[in-house]
Structures are given as structure tokens and as C-alpha cells.
Design a protein around this motif. Structure first.
Motif, PDB file in Angstrom:
ATOM      1  N   ALA A 142      -2.332   5.295   8.847  1.00  0.00           N
ATOM      2  CA  ALA A 142      -2.818   5.513   7.485  1.00  0.00           C
ATOM      3  C   ALA A 142      -4.288   5.130   7.311  1.00  0.00           C
ATOM      4  CB  ALA A 142      -1.957   4.741   6.510  1.00  0.00           C
ATOM      5  N   ASP A 176      -1.955 -10.158   5.938  1.00  0.00           N
ATOM      6  CA  ASP A 176      -3.226  -9.900   6.622  1.00  0.00           C
ATOM      7  C   ASP A 176      -4.357  -9.685   5.609  1.00  0.00           C
ATOM      8  OD1 ASP A 176      -4.620  -9.536   9.142  1.00  0.00           O
ATOM      9  OD2 ASP A 176      -4.971  -7.506   8.431  1.00  0.00           O
ATOM     10  N   GLY A 214       0.810  -1.223   0.000  1.00  0.00           N
ATOM     11  CA  GLY A 214       0.000   0.000   0.000  1.00  0.00           C
ATOM     12  C   GLY A 214       0.838   1.265   0.000  1.00  0.00           C
TER      13      GLY A 214
HETATM   14  C1  LIG Z   1      -5.204   0.038   8.014  1.00  0.00           C
HETATM   15  C2  LIG Z   1      -4.056  -0.555   7.275  1.00  0.00           C
HETATM   16  C3  LIG Z   1      -4.120  -1.860   6.843  1.00  0.00           C
HETATM   17  C4  LIG Z   1      -3.052  -2.419   6.163  1.00  0.00           C
HETATM   18  N1  LIG Z   1      -3.166  -3.706   5.726  1.00  0.00           N
HETATM   19  C5  LIG Z   1      -2.113  -4.265   5.083  1.00  0.00           C
HETATM   20  C6  LIG Z   1      -2.196  -5.615   4.638  1.00  0.00           C
HETATM   21  O1  LIG Z   1      -3.201  -6.290   4.816  1.00  0.00           O
HETATM   22  N2  LIG Z   1      -1.118  -6.145   4.007  1.00  0.00           N
HETATM   23  C7  LIG Z   1       0.036  -5.415   3.791  1.00  0.00           C
HETATM   24  O2  LIG Z   1       0.993  -5.947   3.256  1.00  0.00           O
HETATM   25  N3  LIG Z   1       0.125  -4.140   4.200  1.00  0.00           N
HETATM   26  C8  LIG Z   1      -0.908  -3.550   4.840  1.00  0.00           C
HETATM   27  N4  LIG Z   1      -0.791  -2.259   5.274  1.00  0.00           N
HETATM   28  C9  LIG Z   1       0.492  -1.571   5.062  1.00  0.00           C
HETATM   29  C10 LIG Z   1       1.490  -1.923   6.167  1.00  0.00           C
HETATM   30  O3  LIG Z   1       1.331  -1.004   7.233  1.00  0.00           O
HETATM   31  C11 LIG Z   1       2.933  -1.833   5.678  1.00  0.00           C
HETATM   32  O4  LIG Z   1       3.128  -0.602   5.064  1.00  0.00           O
HETATM   33  C12 LIG Z   1       3.303  -2.934   4.696  1.00  0.00           C
HETATM   34  O5  LIG Z   1       3.038  -4.207   5.210  1.00  0.00           O
HETATM   35  C13 LIG Z   1       4.769  -2.833   4.369  1.00  0.00           C
HETATM   36  O6  LIG Z   1       5.119  -3.748   3.376  1.00  0.00           O
HETATM   37  P1  LIG Z   1       5.555  -3.276   1.928  1.00  0.00           P
HETATM   38  O7  LIG Z   1       6.634  -2.258   2.105  1.00  0.00           O
HETATM   39  O8  LIG Z   1       6.035  -4.507   1.263  1.00  0.00           O
HETATM   40  O9  LIG Z   1       4.360  -2.673   1.296  1.00  0.00           O
HETATM   41  C14 LIG Z   1      -1.873  -1.652   5.935  1.00  0.00           C
HETATM   42  C15 LIG Z   1      -1.805  -0.331   6.372  1.00  0.00           C
HETATM   43  C16 LIG Z   1      -2.900   0.215   7.022  1.00  0.00           C
HETATM   44  C17 LIG Z   1      -2.812   1.628   7.479  1.00  0.00           C
END
Ligand SMILES: Cc1cc2nc3c(=O)[nH]c(=O)nc-3n(C[C@H](O)[C@H](O)[C@H](O)COP(=O)(O)O)c2cc1C
Ligand code: FES
Length: 652
Positions: free
Chosen positions: A520, A214, A187
Motif C-alpha cells: 500500500a 510503528d 489505515g
Molecule cells: C507503508 C505502510 C505503513 C504502515 N504503517 C502503519 C503503522 O505505523 N501503524 C499501523 O497500525 N498500521 C500501519 N500500516 C497498516 C498495516 O499494514 C496494517 O494494515 C495495520 O497494522 C492493521 O491493523 P488495523 O486493522 O487495526 O488497522 C501501514 C501500511 C503501510 C502500507
């Protein structure tokens, strides 16, 4: 147990030589989508039929991961001819075995065909849905039984790990990932190499690496498909990342609602340990690393990285302020690197093929491919993987095949519940992190919901804000109260209680919630509101000023009545109305009791087209009820019509 790269190579050659390339392979998608449409029975039918035909030694039957075309599942691919059959049922299996397996003939009715466009395709690669994709990550899913590690090894599996451990230093691995330009797929789009570097440099012996699986966005199933279909690609990426960062312990945080993903990941970890890809002295490299799986209880906010860490520690999953970032103080206060499933799955590709190869896909600032789950009002629902920079138009029309039922496109919602809606005039933007943000939406983790002309955009904003209100952890007041208040105003507007100034109030709340929230979730929650106001402000105004929902979606602004001149007293709506709001009877023109009607629209849908007697209105008063003595008229009308029908039959 494999103790060296040479032993692994020997094993790989043995696997490949046992898999005579001329031997027929029947791959049946056993992804959650195809299983729901009966793939389990198709697999059983193939096993039974192959045995009956005495072909068990010559034919390999396997259940595989999801190749993406879920709309047309169960999917079956027959190799080496690469014949792809769609919507296969157990009844089709004897014919496939007798014709395709025994006589190498194609069963015509099961291949892709589009009579409207006069298109037919036998091979998977020629089907328009696939032809317009670049499936670097999910392309192998249909070739792999996720419970059989040898399938992964046969496709160069774990060769990137060997390269990283034996031909590269951990610094070189890190540099390659930085050079690739890979940005996080969860994200935020943060550069992966920079994040790894921060965790690597952080002081401390104990460091953790985590897979964020997740995936809480409604309608999104990209991560699930990779977890279920090709779990070793994630494990391999994670082990390489651990090596680059200097971590010896990893976690995979999977939501409890993904039972098949949990099962397949569990099997993959066990097999990886048995083969020596996990544990002490991996492949004789002196590098130790192992993985644990943690089941999340399914709260959307637990996908946020700091909430996920607390949840892993057994505490309530609530985000905390950053800094400190997990890279310096994460799980149990130790340096921790968290990446999304898809981010990790990109790593073996980068190490195997090099950053320069990886850089050929994508735009200047967003490299590689991205998987989207294409759902909503679209003919081809499923998973699509395209290079960053593909246009929304190409995804929706070339891959998705456009909108069903001859309806018009209205908008596409990207980025999950906190994403935004993009209208027709922006369909040619190149899909990458920056362009989507400029258009008022976000990439998010890859949700893409197509909306047609029958969609109310105010209701769409209300729907997503409802989800976010439920899922906000409530820790910080800007998010807890701001999202709730925006939802309350949107509900008022959709139920006919909107008032002058509501749009401005929404904009003000969106600004304060977006800027003051802790995580976020609250910071992006205004996106559905602001993007729909930006592109569909007129719909808000119509709801507020005229108390009218132009697409007849908002039940509070829609009424139904029976046109007495058209009603045939057929009693269909009378029977179907679950609120018992229809006053009807044999030969009696029906009436809708407005006090009982909840505007669900069932009467409108079930009234036979030849009568078209149920009328739907919005923003105008319901005509006065006809006097009871007039309702009996229907019998005379029917007799008259039957006579007319009889006459016209004789004249014909
Ligand atoms: C409310 C919320 C839900 C999130 N759900 C997910 C999720 O289900 N899976 C995920 O990879 N990142 C999710 N993120 C982003 C994580 O906080 C995080 O940025 C991410 O896991 C980092 O991995 P990346 O750098 O590979 O994107 C979510 C962020 C927020 C604010
Ligand atoms: S689940 Fe079978 S094609 Fe997606």
C-alpha cells in the motif's frame, strides 16, 4: 497476584476507598508535548509546594497522559472541582496551591479564555476544544498516571477482561467485536472481527497477536499518546483479542523513537504481570498469555504488516505479496493477527459497554470514534477524538478554532504521507473511511494537516513524494521507480523546469504506480499527486506555463530584489543573509546579488515594515541593478526624511 475476579473487585474497592473523592488531585499532563514545554518542572514545583504547605497527605500530585490540548500545554487539571489550567509554569504553582487547593478559588488568568469571542471556561469539559469531541479513548488520559496500574483499575480497568474471561466464551467475544463494526485504525479500515475470525479459524496451535505501534506518519502522534498515556487499555484489548483468537503470545512493535512510550509500556507490562493480568492462568481463568516488546528502528515501511513481521523476525523489513495473509501465515509462518494501537484500545470499551453502545457512535459503515492529530496552520494543535462522521469543518473550526494570523484556509491533508488534500468546497463531508476515499484522500491512521493560503499545493505533493521516495523499501520496481519519477517531475515543476505534458505524465505514472505496486505504500503514493491535480490543477499550470508560484513558496521560482526608492541602508538584511548575497554598506542602497541569492526569503522577513524595501516576485524578471553612483543617494534621502519628521513633530 490476583487469583480471581472477586479478588480483583476487592482490590478495586480498596483502591477506591483509599482515594477519598473529596481529596484534591492535581493532574499534570506528562505527555511528550507538555514535557517539551516544561511539564517536568511544573510537576516538581507542585510536589515541592504541596510538601511546603504540609498538604502531602491531603493532596495527590501526578503526571498523566496527554489529554490532547497540546497547543496550550503544560495542562493542569484540579479535581474534584475539574478546574483546568493552561500553559502553567513553575512560577504559577505557589498561587495555584494557595488559592485553588487551600481556598478553592480559581486563578482566573490560567483558565481558558478567548477575548475575541468573549469566552471563558473553567472546567475542562466546557473548553470549546474539548466540548466538541467525544473522547472515549483519550478522555481518561488526564486521570491516569501511566506508571500506576491502580489508576487504571480505579477507572474500571481490566473489568472488560474479567467479563470476557469469566462471562463470555471466546466465540461470544469475537461475535461482539464483529457486531460492533470496529474497523482497523491503522489505515486500511478492515473489519477487526472478520480478521480475528480468520486467525482464530486458521489451523495451528501456535498463534500470535501483535500491536502495530510503528506510527511512522510525519506529524502523527495518536498512537504515541495512547501508548504513553494509557498503556493498560492497549494491554487489556490485546489480552481479550488473544483470548478470542486462541493466542498465548503477543508482541508490541514500538518504534525506537518513542522512548517514553517504550518506558510506560514496559512498566505497564511488568505491573500487569505482577497483578496476574499476564502470565499463566490469568486471574484463575486457565487462560495463559504474555507479551514481549520489540523496538522498531523507525522505518516507515515497517508499519506495513508483512514488513513488520519480517522485521520482528530480525530480517530486513520489506513487504511481501499477500496472500498468504498474516491471519494464516504470519510471524514465523504461524497464524497472526495484527492490529493498530487504537484498534486494540477500542476493544475493552466494546466488551464493557456492548456492541450496541459502540454502534451509537459513527456512520453506517464506520463505527466508533477516531483520534486525529490536528496540526499545521491551525490555532489549536493537538489530538482530537470525534465520532466517525464529524465534518472536517467542525474539526477545523469548532475544535481547531480555525486558521491563525487571519489567513484563509486552503486545504486539509488527511491520511499521512500517502493521503490526499481536500479543498474548502469539501469541508462538509462526513469524515469516515469511505467519504474521505471518495474525496481523493484517505483516513490513514489519523494525520490531519491544515494548510493555509500561503501553501503551494505542488510543493506539498513534492514534499510527500520526497518522503515516500526515501521510505520506499525498493523491493518492487513500480514503487521504487514510479514514486521516484513522480518526485523528479514535481521537483522540476517547482524549480522552474516544468514542461507541457508533465501533468499528464504524472497522471499516467500515478495510475501505473498505484495499480502495480506490491504494497500500500506504492499503491497509495499517488494520492498526494492526484488529489492536488484534481483540486489545484491551475497551480500546476501556473508553475509550468508561467514559471510562477502563486504562493511564493517554490524557491526556484521566486526572486527578491531591493527597491532602491525604499531602501534605508539599515543593513538588517545585509547582516541576516546567510548566503552573503546582499551588497550593502552604510548609506549605500542595498542590492541583492542574484547569483548568490538562494531565495530563502530572510531579507523579505527582516526588512522593517516601515521601509518594505525587499520585493518578492515570481514569474517576472528582476529589475536591472541600479548604477553604483546612484546608491549613495540614501544619505540625502535620510536627512530629508528626518527633517520632514522633525517638521511634522513641531506642527503636531
Ligand atoms: C507503508 C505502510 C505503513 C504502515 N504503517 C502503519 C503503522 O505505523 N501503524 C499501523 O497500525 N498500521 C500501519 N500500516 C497498516 C498495516 O499494514 C496494517 O494494515 C495495520 O497494522 C492493521 O491493523 P488495523 O486493522 O487495526 O488497522 C501501514 C501500511 C503501510 C502500507
Ligand atoms: S502533551 Fe500535554 S496536552 Fe498533549
Amino acid at each position: 497476584m490476583i487469583n480471581s475476579p472477586a479478588e480483583l473487585e476487592q482490590l478495586r474497592q480498596e483502591i477506591l476507598s483509599k482515594r477519598n473523592s473529596n481529596k484534591a488531585r492535581i493532574s499534570i499532563c506528562a505527555g511528550a508535548g507538555c514535557l517539551a514545554t516544561g511539564a517536568g518542572k511544573v510537576i516538581d514545583a507542585f510536589n515541592a509546594e504541596v510538601e511546603k504547605a504540609g498538604l502531602t497527605a491531603d493532596v495527590n500530585v501526578k503526571g498523566t497522559g496527554c489529554p490532547g490540548f497540546c497547543e496550550r500545554g503544560p495542562i493542569v487539571v484540579i479535581d474534584p472541582a475539574e478546574i483546568c489550567y493552561l500553559q502553567v509554569s513553575p512560577q504559577d504553582v505557589p498561587e495555584i496551591v494557595s488559592e485553588t487547593i487551600k481556598k478553592e478559588k480559581v486563578v482566573d488568568r490560567l483558565v481558558y479564555s478567548d477575548p475575541a469571542k468573549n469566552e471563558k471556561a473553567i472546567r475542562e469539559a466546557d473548553i470549546p476544544f474539548y466540548k466538541n469531541q467525544e473522547r472515549n479513548i483519550i478522555g481518561n488520559n488526564i486521570k491516569i498516571d501511566p506508571k500506576v496500574i491502580d489508576d487504571y483499575l480505579a477507572l474500571r480497568g481490566y473489568s472488560a477482561l474479567v467479563k470476557a474471561l469469566f462471562q463470555m466464551t471466546s466465540e461470544q467475544v469475537l461475535e461482539e467485536v464483529k457486531k460492533s463494526g470496529l474497523r482497523g485504525r491503522g489505515g486500511g479500515g478492515f473489519p477487526t472481527g472478520i480478521k480475528w475470525e480468520a486467525a482464530r479459524k486458521a489451523p495451528g496451535e501456535t498463534k500470535y497477536v501483535i500491536v502495530n505501534a510503528d506510527e511512522g506518519d510525519p506529524g502523527a502522534f495518536m498512537d504515541r499518546a495512547v501508548l504513553e498515556g494509557n498503556p493498560h487499555s492497549i494491554l487489556e484489548g490485546l489480552i481479550i483479542g488473544a483470548y478470542a483468537i486462541g493466542s498465548h503470545e503477543g508482541y508490541i512493535y514500538v518504534r525506537q523513537e518513542y522512548p517514553l512510550a517504550l518506558e510506560n509500556v514496559g512498566v505497564a507490562i511488568k505491573q500487569a504481570r505482577e497483578y496476574g493480568f499476564l502470565g499463566r492462568n490469568i486471574l484463575g481463568s486457565n487462560f495463559d498469555f504474555d507479551i514481549k516488546v520489540h523496538r522498531g528502528a523507525g522505518a516507515f515501511v515497517c508499519g506495513e504488516e508483512t514488513a513488520l513481521l519480517l522485521s520482528l523476525e530480525g530480517k530486513p523489513g520489506e513487504p511481501r505479496a499477500r496472500p498468504p495473509y498474516p491471519a494464516t501465515s504470519g510471524l514465523w509462518g504461524k497464524p497472526t493477527n495484527i492490529n493498530n494501537v487504537e484498534t486494540w484500545a477500542n476493544v475493552p470499551l466494546i466488551i464493557n459497554n456492548g456492541a450496541d453502545w459502540y454502534n451509537q457512535f459513527g456512520t453506517a459503515r464506520s463505527k466508533g470514534t477516531k483520534i486525529f492529530s490536528l496540526v499545521g496552520k491551525i490555532k489549536n494543535t493537538g489530538l482530537v477524538e470525534v465520532p466517525m462522521g464529524a465534518t472536517l469543518r467542525d474539526i477545523i473550526y469548532k475544535i481547531g478554532d480555525g486558521i491563525p494570523g487571519g489567513k484563509k484556509f486552503k486545504a486539509v491533508q488527511t491520511g499521512g504521507p500517502a493521503g490526499g488534500c481536500i479543498p474548502e468546497e469539501h469541508l462538509d463531508i462526513a469524515v469516515d473511511f469511505d467519504e474521505l476515499t471518495k474525496a481523493g484522500a484517505i483516513m490513514g491512521s489519523g494525520g490531519m494537516i491544515v494548510l493555509d493560503e500561503d501553501t503551494c499545493m505542488v510543493d506539498v505533493a513534492r514534499y510527500f513524494l520526497n518522503f515516500l521516495t526515501q521510505e520506499s523499501c525498493g523491493k518492487c520496481s513500480p514503487c521504487r521507480e514510479g514514486v521516484k519519477q513522480m518526485h523528479r517531475i514535481l521537483t522540476n515543476i517547482t524549480e522552474g523546469r516544468g514542461k507541457e505534458g508533465d501533468i499528464e505524465l504524472l497522471e499516467e505514472l500515478a495510475m501505473s504506480t498505484g495499480s502495480a505496486s506490491l504494497c500500500a505504500l506504492g499503491r497509495t503514493a499517488p494520492n498526494p499527486v492526484l488529489s492536488t491535480i484534481r483540486y489545484f490543477r491551475h497551480e500546476y499550470e501556473t508553475h509550468i506555463k508561467e514559471k510562477r508560484c502563486p504562493s511564493f513558496t517554490c524557491q526556484g521560482l521566486v526572486s527578491y530584489y531591493v527597491d532602491p526608492a525604499k531602501c534605508d541602508a539599515c543593513r538588517i538584511c545585509f547582516r541576516e543573509c546567510s548566503s552573503h548575497a546582499i551588497i550593502g554598506g552604510k548609506n549605500l542602497i542595498h542590492i541583492i546579488d542574484q547569483a548568490k541569492c538562494n531565495a530563502c526569503g530572510t531579507c523579505f522577513e527582516v526588512c522593517p515594515a516601515r521601509f518594505g524595501a525587499v520585493i518578492r516576485i515570481s514569474g517576472e524578471p528582476v529589475p536591472a541593478r541600479i548604477p553604483d553612483e546612484m546608491r549613495i543617494i540614501v544619505r540625502q534621502r535620510r536627512v530629508k526624511r528626518e527633517k520632514q519628521d522633525e517638521r511634522s513633530l513641531h506642527t503636531d
